[in-house]
Structures are given as C-alpha cells and as structure tokens.
Scaffold this motif. Structure first.
Motif, PDB file in Angstrom:
ATOM      1  N   CYS A 161       0.834  -1.208   0.000  1.00 18.18           N
ATOM      2  CA  CYS A 161       0.000   0.000   0.000  1.00 18.18           C
ATOM      3  C   CYS A 161       0.870   1.261   0.000  1.00 18.18           C
ATOM      4  CB  CYS A 161      -0.899   0.031   1.231  1.00 18.18           C
ATOM      5  SG  CYS A 161      -2.193  -1.188   1.170  1.00 18.18           S
ATOM      6  N   TYR A 208      -5.194   8.038   2.272  1.00 18.33           N
ATOM      7  CA  TYR A 208      -4.784   6.781   2.878  1.00 18.33           C
ATOM      8  C   TYR A 208      -5.540   6.638   4.193  1.00 18.33           C
ATOM      9  CZ  TYR A 208      -1.451   2.992   3.847  1.00 18.33           C
ATOM     10  OH  TYR A 208      -0.859   1.766   4.073  1.00 18.33           O
ATOM     11  N   ILE A 230      -6.759   4.446  -0.522  1.00 17.44           N
ATOM     12  CA  ILE A 230      -6.315   3.194   0.086  1.00 17.44           C
ATOM     13  C   ILE A 230      -7.004   3.036   1.438  1.00 17.44           C
ATOM     14  CG2 ILE A 230      -4.317   1.986   1.066  1.00 17.44           C
ATOM     15  CD1 ILE A 230      -2.590   3.289  -1.030  1.00 17.44           C
ATOM     16  N   ASP A 257      -6.628   0.647   4.679  1.00 14.29           N
ATOM     17  CA  ASP A 257      -5.799  -0.396   5.286  1.00 14.29           C
ATOM     18  C   ASP A 257      -6.149  -0.485   6.778  1.00 14.29           C
ATOM     19  OD1 ASP A 257      -3.838  -2.226   5.823  1.00 14.29           O
ATOM     20  OD2 ASP A 257      -2.233  -0.754   5.948  1.00 14.29           O
TER      21      ASP A 257
END
Lengths: 350, 371
Positions: free
Chosen positions: B119, B141, B209, B211
């Motif tokens: 990532c 992110y 992203i 995560d």
C-alpha cells in the motif's frame, strides 16, 4: 366473463357493479351516453370503459373460434419443432455445451452462480461475444446487452476474448475450406472492435435503476431487433445491500423474474443472470447455496452452478426442465472459457 | 437517478398529478410497486399505469454505451488507459497495465506479509509526477490499524527513485500529497467516506487506500446486526466512489482461521460424496480471508499475499482480465519487488488458499480479534 376482470380502475369497477353491470354481456348492448348516465361519469370515460370491454369480448370470441381452443396456446409438437430449429449460444467449452444440449438456449432464462473468482463474469463476457458469431459459423449473428450492476465488466477482457473468437473462426475457416481454392476469398472481415461495438453496456447503480432497465428493455429490444442475448451481472448485488424489507425484496424480484421470462419469450432472447453465493444452514451443517433465497430459486428456467472440484472448475446443472443433472469441467484461459486441459501446471511466458 | 422526481419526467399532466396526489414522488417510489398495486393506489386503468411505468422506467434508466465506445473513451481520456502501474513488471502485464481505475482491488494476507508495504508503495507511485510514470495527484490513505509509516515510505522513495527524492524539497512535496486519515471507529470512518465523495473530485485525488477493512468491523463487534450487514452500505458506497471518480481503490483484508463447519461446498456435492472419495476440505488451508463471501463477491480484483516454506508469493486470485497467476516476491529497502517476472499459472482453488508458514514477519494473528 365478469366485469371485475376488466383492467380498469377500482372506482370505475365499483361504479359498474353497483349500477348492476356485472357481466361483459350486460355492457355489450349499452350506449356510452346511457352508461355515463347510469354511472354518473363523463361520456368520455364511459366510452373508454366500453372500448376496454369490447376488446375483451373480442378476445373471448376468438378464444372459442376455430383455430385454437385456448388463445395464445401452442401445441407441444409445434414447440418441439421450434426448439429443434433454434440455434443455441455456444459457451466455447464443448464439454459444457454437451451437458447443456448445445449451449445456452434462447427463449429461456438461465441463472449462473458460483463463488467469487470462479468465472461468472468470464462466462458472461464470453456469451456476449459468442452470440455475435456469424450464421456461417453456426452462430446467432446477434447483438448483446450487458447490464453491469457490479462494475466488474472489463472491456480489455472482452477485447481479448473477441480476438480469440476471431482466431478460432479463422482456424475453422481454413479447416473447412482446406481443399477449395477460394479460401482467400472467405477471409473473415471481422475486427475485435466490431464485436465490442455490438455489446450494449448499461451500468446500473441502484435497485431502482435495475428495475427501470428491465422495464425499459422491452422497448430497447424492440428498437434493436438483432439483440439476442441479455447478460445481467449480477442480479444480486443491489438486492443484497441495504434491504430491510424482505417481503418487498421478494416481491420485486418476483416481478423482475416474470418480466424477464416474458422478454425472453417475446423477443426470442437468451437471458443470462449471474448470481452470487451465500451460506445456508441445512441438515446440520453449513452449505453453499445461491443467494436471494428459496423463492427466487423458482424464478429461472435453468440454473447452473459453477464450483471447484479439486483442481478443476466445474459447471453443474442444478435445475432444468429439459436437461438431466450433470457436471462438466471447464477452464478459464487467456482466450476465454475453454475445455479443461489435463496438464496441471503450465508455466506461462509473459 | 433513482431519486429523480416524477413530476419532472414529462408525463402527461393528468397522470403526473395523480402520482403527486398519492405521494409517489420519485422513480424509486413508483418502481417499488407492482402494476396492480399501482392501479389500486392511483385508481386508474391498467393501460395508463403500464404506459406511465414504461415512461418512468425509460427516463430513469441510465443511457447505454457500446463496449467499443467504452474502450475508446478510456484510451483517449485517461492517462495510462486507466491503470496505475505497480512497477512490478509481471504483475502489471497480467493486469493489463496495473491496478485499474474505477474498481476495488483487494489485498489479502496474513499479518507481516507485506500488505501495508504494498500500500505504501502504491501511495508513493500515485503521488509521483507523471513524467516519472506516476499519477501526479493526491492520495487518501485511510489507516485504520495505525500502521502507516512516513519514514518507511520516504525510505522506499529514496531507494526506488533516487533521482526524484534527492532533489531538494521533493520528498516534502511527494509526502505532502499523501493525506492519512486514522478513523477510530466505524462511525467515524463512515463520516469521512461521505465527505470524501465530494472532495475526491475537487482535490485531484488519484488513489484511495483503506488499510484495513477488517479492523473496522472487528472493532465494532458484539453489537448491532451481524457483520455482513454492517458492511453492506460500505461495499456499495466504496464501489460507487471508485466508479464515479474513476480512481483505483485499494483495500486490505486480514485473514482468520477457518472454522470447521465453514461451508465450502454445495448441497449437491455433499450428496455426491461417494463419488469424490477424497475429502475436498483437505485442500482448504486453515486460513481464509476475514471478510466473508459476501465481501469477496464485491471486490473486482483480489491479490493474495502468502508465504510457502519461507518464500513469499503474490497471487492474482480473482481478476476478470488475467488467468490465475502466482509471482515470487520479496521486500527490500525499496519496497516490494518480484523475484521472477514470469509468473506460474495456478490451477484449481489453490489460488484462493492462503498459506502462512515461515516468513520472517511477526506472525501473530489472533482469531478472536479478526473474527
């Protein structure tokens, strides 16, 4: 024939019955102005009611007429003739075609389900390409509608499959005309782009749009007569999220299934619905099963389940009125859906 | 278009007023009823209802495109034909150029295998100037597990693109393009997602992203409806975010051990058990992706990261553009890289299995937590 079976509004129906017009025959001799007076409605409205009623009684007359015992029926023999003459859409995997009796049938709704990554979308794209195979090559030479509810349609992949399909046709061509001198003349003038140009792509973002597109298909297909296949990828997605009212869901799905069947029949379409899987508790253990519940499982004519059998992808006919339950292996290759090759590990050169 | 107003659809006035009078305002209201319910409710004849519904359907149905125009549009209007190159040659080739725009790509793997490393690298690549093959945009992110490390990312940058990062101020500029969000709960996450919808387009965001997706759910466990439904809204929302802003969305998913009673076969397979003497369960390794089958249906591309006898593999487990492939990879100072660009084509459900043995990362997964 009862007045209550007429497709008119509830209040008009109520007025008719309360004024003593209970049967169609009682309406046959009445004049519009008479009816308007009796029902205390405008003459225009009365005229509309009479029109509807006369249309209905005309139907009744042809019903009892010479040719058919019941209007709209077809004899089993005629159906057989029709079935035998109809061309099926090949899946490009001969093992799979074998158990399907030659491929996906037109006039039928076929449901295909399986775990993620098994190749449902692949099969959907393959069929959207294969329906366009020219009649000279045993195809339908039709066009395809691709209804994408998940955003999983990959146009690059469709391009690859179209290329492979053209290669196969060329191979077939040279094989068939090996002896004749005119093999040059019979070159295929099709380009992968022509295939892509014949796929009508709808991107659907909510269940309302899904219902709308299915309602609209009737008009769309009658304007684009050469559409022969409709792929819905997937039927499930929007109905699995954010649905509180399960009764509403069942009703909407049921309505959709009916419309799709009618479409398939009227326009001689092959309708392919892709479905997801879910887990279900039965007989003491969890099983995989196709999503949308038990009542939905009645909705489709044919049901094919794609599953892993050891290291092979297999297709299983779970439900079909005409084919016996059977399984066949298939493979997803770079060229699309193909027969399963027995060699287990191939190193692919990039 | 589901909430389009019926009054603006150009229906004949007389029938449009009837819809309004019965409080059927949007296409959604109308299309959720059957024709007969509609006849009763509106007190009009079947013919009018059918006509009106056909009209409403036509208007609220999105327009079609041919697949060809779709392809041409992408090639003309989108940089790199709509793919974010991962700079892993073999993987890029298999994916037709990289992580595609407009769909959700998932990374699954055991702890410590390198999901976050991947990532970080993607975030870096997307922020690079286009002259270096990046997307030249901002990256959002969403770091749920608090594992984002700016230091590590800049280290990767220095090692893989020394010519950029050694330029004065570039490290600052590149890192300045990456916005890190650390939501503490699912509710907070939901709120930021909703804000994102608007700002994605305005602020030139080129990559999203998350995560990881799993940590959000496990944090909220124990209350409310079962997990599958808790994510229902997010699945469709994230997919539509990707779709409408035409950016790649990368999501990570943890693993958990497979329960004994986990379903992996259909009823007809169980009945045929005598035909398949070998137990099909045996190939299913003990690890499965933490988010269930419902989620797995929703992602368009699934990359499995796993380790087998000390070697790490990245596998293309689900992709509609590539056959199942596995690539050997390793992680170095410059980030993730492929040891061999020629992948091995995988057969069978092996592609979905997640192995976890003997890789150097800290293997510590807690079944209680991920469940």
């Amino acid at each position: 024939m009862e007045v209550s079976s007429l497709p008119i509004s509830a209040s008009q129906r109520g007025k008719l019955i309360s004024s003593g017009y209970t049967s169609l025959s009682s309406l046959s001799s009445v004049s519009p102005s008479q009816l308007a007076q009796d029902l205390k409605i405008s003459e225009n409205e009365a005229l509309e009611i009479l029109k509807v009623a006369s249309r209905r009684s005309e139907l009744d007359i042809t019903d009892n007429g010479a040719c058919a015992i019941v209007n709209g029926a077809q004899t089993a023999w005629d159906m057989l003739q029709e079935e035998e003459s109809s061309v099926r859409i090949t899946t490009s995997c001969s093992d799979l075609d074998d158990i399907l009796g030659g491929g996906i049938n037109c006039k039928e709704v076929t449901e295909v389900g399986g775990v993620p990554g098994i190749g449902k979308t692949q099969l959907g794209i393959q069929l959207a390409i294969n329906v366009q195979i020219p009649a000279d090559y045993g195809g339908l030479e039709g066009k395809a509608v691709y209804i994408d509810t998940e955003g999983s349609f990959m146009v690059e992949r469709a391009f690859q499959i179209a290329e492979a399909c053209i290669e196969d046709m060329q191979e077939y061509n040279s094989f068939l005309r090996k002896d004749s001198k005119d093999s040059q003349a019979c070159q295929i003038r099709k380009d992968p782009k022509d295939f892509l140009d014949n796929i009508f792509y709808f991107r659907i973002c909510s269940y309302t749009e899904q219902i709308a597109v299915i309602n609209y298909l009737e008009k769309f297909v009658s304007e684009h007569k050469d559409v022969k296949a409709v792929v819905i990828d997937s039927i499930t997605f929007h109905f699995r999220q954010d649905f509180e009212d399960m009764a509403l869901r069942t009703r909407l799905l049921g309505g959709m299934a009916l419309k799709l069947m009618k479409l398939a029949k009227t326009f001689n379409l092959a309708i392919i619905l892709l479905n997801q899987v879910t887990t279900k508790y039965s007989e003491g253990s969890f099983q995989l099963t196709l999503a949308l519940g038990d009542s939905w499982s009645h909705a489709c004519t044919n049901r094919i389940i794609l599953y892993w059998n050891g290291n092979e992808r297999c297709a299983h006919i779970d439900k079909s009125p005409s084919m016996r339950s059977a399984s066949a292996p298939y493979a997803v290759t770079g060229r699309g859906i193909r027969n399963c090759a027995s060699n287990s590990k191939r190193v692919k050169m990039m | 278009m589901a909430n389009q107003l019926i009054s603006q659809m150009g229906l004949p006035k007389s029938i449009a007023y009837v819809f309004a009078a019965r409080n059927i305002i949007t296409a959604k209201d109308a299309l959720s009823l059957t024709e007969f319910e509609m006849m009763e409710l509106l007190d009009v004849g079947l013919a009018e209802v059918t006509l009106a519904l056909a009209h409403i359907s036509e208007v609220s149905c999105p327009p079609y495109q041919t697949a060809l125009s779709l392809l041409e549009h992408r090639i003309q209007n989108e940089y790199l034909a709509g793919h974010l190159p991962t700079r892993l040659k073999g993987l890029d080739a298999a994916l037709c150029g990289g992580i595609p725009f407009g769909v959700v790509t998932e990374l699954v793997g055991p702890a410590g295998i390198g999901k976050t490393q991947f990532c970080l690298k993607l975030a870096l690549l997307a922020s690079l100037p286009s002259t270096y093959g990046g997307l030249d945009g901002r990256v959002i992110y969403i770091d749920v597990e608090s594992k984002f490390s700016s230091k590590r990312m800049i280290e990767m940058g220095f090692n893989s693109f020394p010519e950029i990062f050694q330029t004065e101020g570039m490290a600052k500029e590149m890192a300045g393009r990456i916005l890190v969000l650390q939501p503490a709960s699912l509710t907070e996450f939901t709120e930021s997602l909703q804000q994102l919808k608007v700002s994605l387009l305005q602020h030139h965001v080129k990559l999203l992203i998350i995560d990881s997706m799993t940590a959000l759910i496990s944090g909220e466990n124990g209350q409310g409806p079962p997990r599958q439904h808790a994510l229902g809204w997010h699945i469709s929302f994230i997919k539509s975010l990707a779709e409408f802003s035409r950016i790649p969305v990368v999501v990570t998913n943890q693993v958990r051990s497979q329960g004994r009673d986990e379903a992996s076969r259909y009823l007809f397979q169980v009945q045929d058990r005598t035909e398949f003497p070998e137990d099909l369960m045996s190939f299913d390794s003990h690890l499965v992706a933490a988010l269930g089958i419902h989620w797995a249906h929703a992602v368009s591309i699934r990359l499995v990261l796993e380790s087998r006898s000390g070697q790490r593999f990245i596998k293309l487990a689900k992709s509609s553009i590539s056959p199942p492939m596995a690539f050997l990879f390793n992680i170095t100072a410059s980030g993730i890289f492929l040891i061999d660009d020629d992948g091995v084509e995988m057969m069978g459900p092996e592609i979905n299995a997640i192995h976890c043995q003997g890789h150097s990362g800290i293997v510590n997964f807690d079944t209680e937590m991920t469940r």
